[in-house]
Design a protein around this motif. Structure first.
Motif, PDB file in Angstrom:
ATOM      1  N   MET A   2       0.843  -1.197   0.000  1.00 42.69           N
ATOM      2  CA  MET A   2       0.000   0.000   0.000  1.00 42.69           C
ATOM      3  C   MET A   2       0.883   1.253   0.000  1.00 42.69           C
ATOM      4  O   MET A   2       1.897   1.296   0.685  1.00 42.69           O
ATOM      5  N   LYS A   3       0.470   2.238  -0.773  1.00 40.31           N
ATOM      6  CA  LYS A   3       1.264   3.441  -0.916  1.00 40.31           C
ATOM      7  C   LYS A   3       0.408   4.665  -0.624  1.00 40.31           C
ATOM      8  O   LYS A   3      -0.697   4.794  -1.156  1.00 40.31           O
ATOM      9  N   VAL A   4       0.922   5.562   0.206  1.00 39.43           N
ATOM     10  CA  VAL A   4       0.231   6.816   0.505  1.00 39.43           C
ATOM     11  C   VAL A   4       0.749   7.888  -0.451  1.00 39.43           C
ATOM     12  O   VAL A   4       1.961   8.070  -0.602  1.00 39.43           O
ATOM     13  N   GLU A   5      -0.166   8.581  -1.105  1.00 41.66           N
ATOM     14  CA  GLU A   5       0.198   9.604  -2.074  1.00 41.66           C
ATOM     15  C   GLU A   5      -0.497  10.922  -1.739  1.00 41.66           C
ATOM     16  O   GLU A   5      -1.429  10.968  -0.924  1.00 41.66           O
ATOM     17  N   TYR A  60     -10.945  17.100   7.014  1.00 34.47           N
ATOM     18  CA  TYR A  60     -10.239  17.336   8.276  1.00 34.47           C
ATOM     19  C   TYR A  60      -9.683  18.759   8.309  1.00 34.47           C
ATOM     20  O   TYR A  60      -9.295  19.305   7.273  1.00 34.47           O
ATOM     21  N   PRO A  61      -9.617  19.361   9.501  1.00 32.74           N
ATOM     22  CA  PRO A  61      -9.108  20.734   9.589  1.00 32.74           C
ATOM     23  C   PRO A  61      -7.607  20.850   9.387  1.00 32.74           C
ATOM     24  O   PRO A  61      -7.085  21.954   9.246  1.00 32.74           O
ATOM     25  N   MET A  62      -6.905  19.734   9.380  1.00 32.91           N
ATOM     26  CA  MET A  62      -5.450  19.752   9.197  1.00 32.91           C
ATOM     27  C   MET A  62      -5.031  18.490   8.460  1.00 32.91           C
ATOM     28  O   MET A  62      -5.782  17.509   8.412  1.00 32.91           O
ATOM     29  N   ALA A  63      -3.843  18.518   7.879  1.00 36.53           N
ATOM     30  CA  ALA A  63      -3.337  17.336   7.185  1.00 36.53           C
ATOM     31  C   ALA A  63      -3.131  16.191   8.165  1.00 36.53           C
ATOM     32  O   ALA A  63      -2.840  16.403   9.341  1.00 36.53           O
ATOM     33  N   MET A  64      -3.299  14.964   7.687  1.00 36.66           N
ATOM     34  CA  MET A  64      -3.130  13.779   8.524  1.00 36.66           C
ATOM     35  C   MET A  64      -1.844  13.068   8.122  1.00 36.66           C
ATOM     36  O   MET A  64      -1.513  12.979   6.933  1.00 36.66           O
ATOM     37  N   ALA A  65      -1.103  12.580   9.111  1.00 32.70           N
ATOM     38  CA  ALA A  65       0.165  11.908   8.851  1.00 32.70           C
ATOM     39  C   ALA A  65      -0.052  10.694   7.936  1.00 32.70           C
ATOM     40  O   ALA A  65      -1.021   9.951   8.112  1.00 32.70           O
ATOM     41  N   PRO A  66       0.844  10.475   6.972  1.00 33.59           N
ATOM     42  CA  PRO A  66       0.682   9.356   6.036  1.00 33.59           C
ATOM     43  C   PRO A  66       0.541   8.000   6.726  1.00 33.59           C
ATOM     44  O   PRO A  66      -0.256   7.159   6.291  1.00 33.59           O
ATOM     45  N   GLU A  67       1.308   7.776   7.794  1.00 38.14           N
ATOM     46  CA  GLU A  67       1.215   6.480   8.477  1.00 38.14           C
ATOM     47  C   GLU A  67      -0.155   6.267   9.115  1.00 38.14           C
ATOM     48  O   GLU A  67      -0.620   5.136   9.233  1.00 38.14           O
ATOM     49  N   ARG A  68      -0.785   7.357   9.523  1.00 36.61           N
ATOM     50  CA  ARG A  68      -2.136   7.264  10.087  1.00 36.61           C
ATOM     51  C   ARG A  68      -3.145   6.922   8.992  1.00 36.61           C
ATOM     52  O   ARG A  68      -4.032   6.092   9.193  1.00 36.61           O
ATOM     53  N   VAL A  69      -2.999   7.543   7.837  1.00 36.67           N
ATOM     54  CA  VAL A  69      -3.884   7.249   6.717  1.00 36.67           C
ATOM     55  C   VAL A  69      -3.760   5.785   6.312  1.00 36.67           C
ATOM     56  O   VAL A  69      -4.759   5.087   6.101  1.00 36.67           O
ATOM     57  N   GLU A  70      -2.539   5.290   6.235  1.00 38.60           N
ATOM     58  CA  GLU A  70      -2.317   3.889   5.862  1.00 38.60           C
ATOM     59  C   GLU A  70      -2.901   2.945   6.912  1.00 38.60           C
ATOM     60  O   GLU A  70      -3.518   1.925   6.570  1.00 38.60           O
ATOM     61  N   ALA A  71      -2.733   3.275   8.196  1.00 38.87           N
ATOM     62  CA  ALA A  71      -3.250   2.423   9.263  1.00 38.87           C
ATOM     63  C   ALA A  71      -4.777   2.331   9.208  1.00 38.87           C
ATOM     64  O   ALA A  71      -5.360   1.255   9.390  1.00 38.87           O
ATOM     65  N   TYR A 128      -9.637  -0.904   8.334  1.00 40.39           N
ATOM     66  CA  TYR A 128     -11.056  -0.935   7.976  1.00 40.39           C
ATOM     67  C   TYR A 128     -11.296  -1.358   6.530  1.00 40.39           C
ATOM     68  O   TYR A 128     -12.421  -1.277   6.042  1.00 40.39           O
ATOM     69  N   ALA A 129     -10.250  -1.824   5.843  1.00 40.44           N
ATOM     70  CA  ALA A 129     -10.371  -2.379   4.489  1.00 40.44           C
ATOM     71  C   ALA A 129     -11.091  -1.423   3.541  1.00 40.44           C
ATOM     72  O   ALA A 129     -12.055  -1.789   2.857  1.00 40.44           O
ATOM     73  N   THR A 130     -10.631  -0.188   3.517  1.00 39.77           N
ATOM     74  CA  THR A 130     -11.202   0.821   2.638  1.00 39.77           C
ATOM     75  C   THR A 130     -10.100   1.741   2.125  1.00 39.77           C
ATOM     76  O   THR A 130      -9.135   2.017   2.852  1.00 39.77           O
ATOM     77  N   SER A 131     -10.207   2.181   0.894  1.00 45.08           N
ATOM     78  CA  SER A 131      -9.338   3.265   0.449  1.00 45.08           C
ATOM     79  C   SER A 131      -9.707   4.518   1.240  1.00 45.08           C
ATOM     80  O   SER A 131     -10.872   4.716   1.604  1.00 45.08           O
ATOM     81  N   VAL A 132      -8.730   5.347   1.522  1.00 41.94           N
ATOM     82  CA  VAL A 132      -8.944   6.523   2.367  1.00 41.94           C
ATOM     83  C   VAL A 132      -8.426   7.774   1.652  1.00 41.94           C
ATOM     84  O   VAL A 132      -7.334   7.761   1.078  1.00 41.94           O
ATOM     85  N   VAL A 133      -9.227   8.841   1.711  1.00 43.11           N
ATOM     86  CA  VAL A 133      -8.837  10.136   1.153  1.00 43.11           C
ATOM     87  C   VAL A 133      -9.065  11.196   2.230  1.00 43.11           C
ATOM     88  O   VAL A 133     -10.205  11.407   2.653  1.00 43.11           O
ATOM     89  N   VAL A 134      -7.992  11.826   2.698  1.00 42.08           N
ATOM     90  CA  VAL A 134      -8.106  12.884   3.698  1.00 42.08           C
ATOM     91  C   VAL A 134      -7.932  14.225   3.001  1.00 42.08           C
ATOM     92  O   VAL A 134      -6.916  14.456   2.336  1.00 42.08           O
ATOM     93  N   ILE A 135      -8.921  15.096   3.134  1.00 41.38           N
ATOM     94  CA  ILE A 135      -8.915  16.386   2.454  1.00 41.38           C
ATOM     95  C   ILE A 135      -8.803  17.497   3.493  1.00 41.38           C
ATOM     96  O   ILE A 135      -9.593  17.569   4.442  1.00 41.38           O
ATOM     97  N   SER A 136      -7.838  18.371   3.318  1.00 38.91           N
ATOM     98  CA  SER A 136      -7.652  19.520   4.204  1.00 38.91           C
ATOM     99  C   SER A 136      -7.349  20.746   3.341  1.00 38.91           C
ATOM    100  O   SER A 136      -7.220  20.640   2.125  1.00 38.91           O
ATOM    101  N   GLY A 137      -7.246  21.902   3.986  1.00 36.61           N
ATOM    102  CA  GLY A 137      -6.898  23.117   3.269  1.00 36.61           C
ATOM    103  C   GLY A 137      -8.076  23.943   2.816  1.00 36.61           C
ATOM    104  O   GLY A 137      -7.898  24.997   2.191  1.00 36.61           O
TER     105      GLY A 137
END
Length: 224
Positions: free
Chosen positions: A1-4, A29-40, A45-54
């Motif tokens: 798995m790769k975080v981009e 989210y009100p702030m960026a989330m650490a890549p390792e947290r996104v991957e975890a 939860y067996a889902t692709s994840v997209v965190v949007i901030s800014g």
């Protein structure tokens, strides 16, 4: 798995593809989330994840113009409609091409505070997102409860998760202190409409325990 990462003007998106799944979770989210947290989160939860901030938090996340809170703050501009169009017509299609989501995925939208307000507001009008979660949604927003009462939810087949910190209704700010009553009225209305909803009152105030609260929402939607 790769975080981009990818940017759409002011918006910063961190995303992770979970293989062989038709589920995508978008988190405002009100702030960026650490890549390792996104991957975890993606793995757990067996889902692709997209965190949007800014985003322009006070304006992009609000549904219509309203007086600023606390008193003396700039008024809310209510640009939620414009943000929703950008999210669904530009951001999500671009991200889903990168995720190789060829079929229409099962999308979940999660918001906190004002983005929790936005999350429920958009769900009342669109089926783009199947499931939603609002963490301490800002349901004290002017005229929001009354607006919700006039929206039909009986056709919603996805899950809805809501939580509120037990200290939030004890705010010294008059508007903020109504959030407990407003949230309970909304939950009651959604239940009467037949929505599959979980509502929890948890320890802490508005922004406490963000990791635990996000996990609570994800577990309710994906593991229940």
């Amino acid at each position: 798995m790769k975080v981009e990462n990818i940017n759409f003007e002011n918006l910063h998106c961190t995303f992770c593809k979970y293989p062989a799944t038709g589920k995508i979770t978008y988190i405002l989210y009100p702030m960026a989330m650490a890549p390792e947290r996104v991957e975890a989160i993606s793995k757990r939860y067996a889902t692709s994840v997209v965190v949007i901030s800014g985003m322009d938090w006070d304006n992009d996340m609000t549904p219509w113009p309203a007086p600023g809170v606390p008193k003396g703050s700039p008024d809310f501009q209510g640009l939620g409609g414009e943000f929703f169009r950008k999210l669904t017509q530009t951001v999500a299609p671009s991200i889903e091409r990168l995720l190789c989501a060829h079929d229409v995925p099962e999308r979940t939208l999660i918001g906190v505070s004002l983005s929790g307000l936005f999350t429920l507001w958009q769900w009342a009008q669109s089926d783009f997102f199947h499931n939603i979660a609002t963490l301490s949604g800002s349901f004290w927003y002017k005229d929001f409860v009354e607006w919700i009462w006039n929206q039909p939810f009986s056709s919603r087949t996805g899950r809805c998760f809501m939580l509120l910190g037990e200290a939030e209704p004890h705010s010294r700010n008059r508007m903020f202190s109504t959030v407990g009553k407003c949230t309970e009225e909304i939950v009651g209305y959604l239940r009467r409409q037949g929505v599959d909803i979980t509502y929890r009152i948890v320890a802490g105030n508005h922004y406490q325990y963000p990791t635990e609260r996000l996990d609570m929402a994800m577990a309710d939607i994906y593991l229940k």
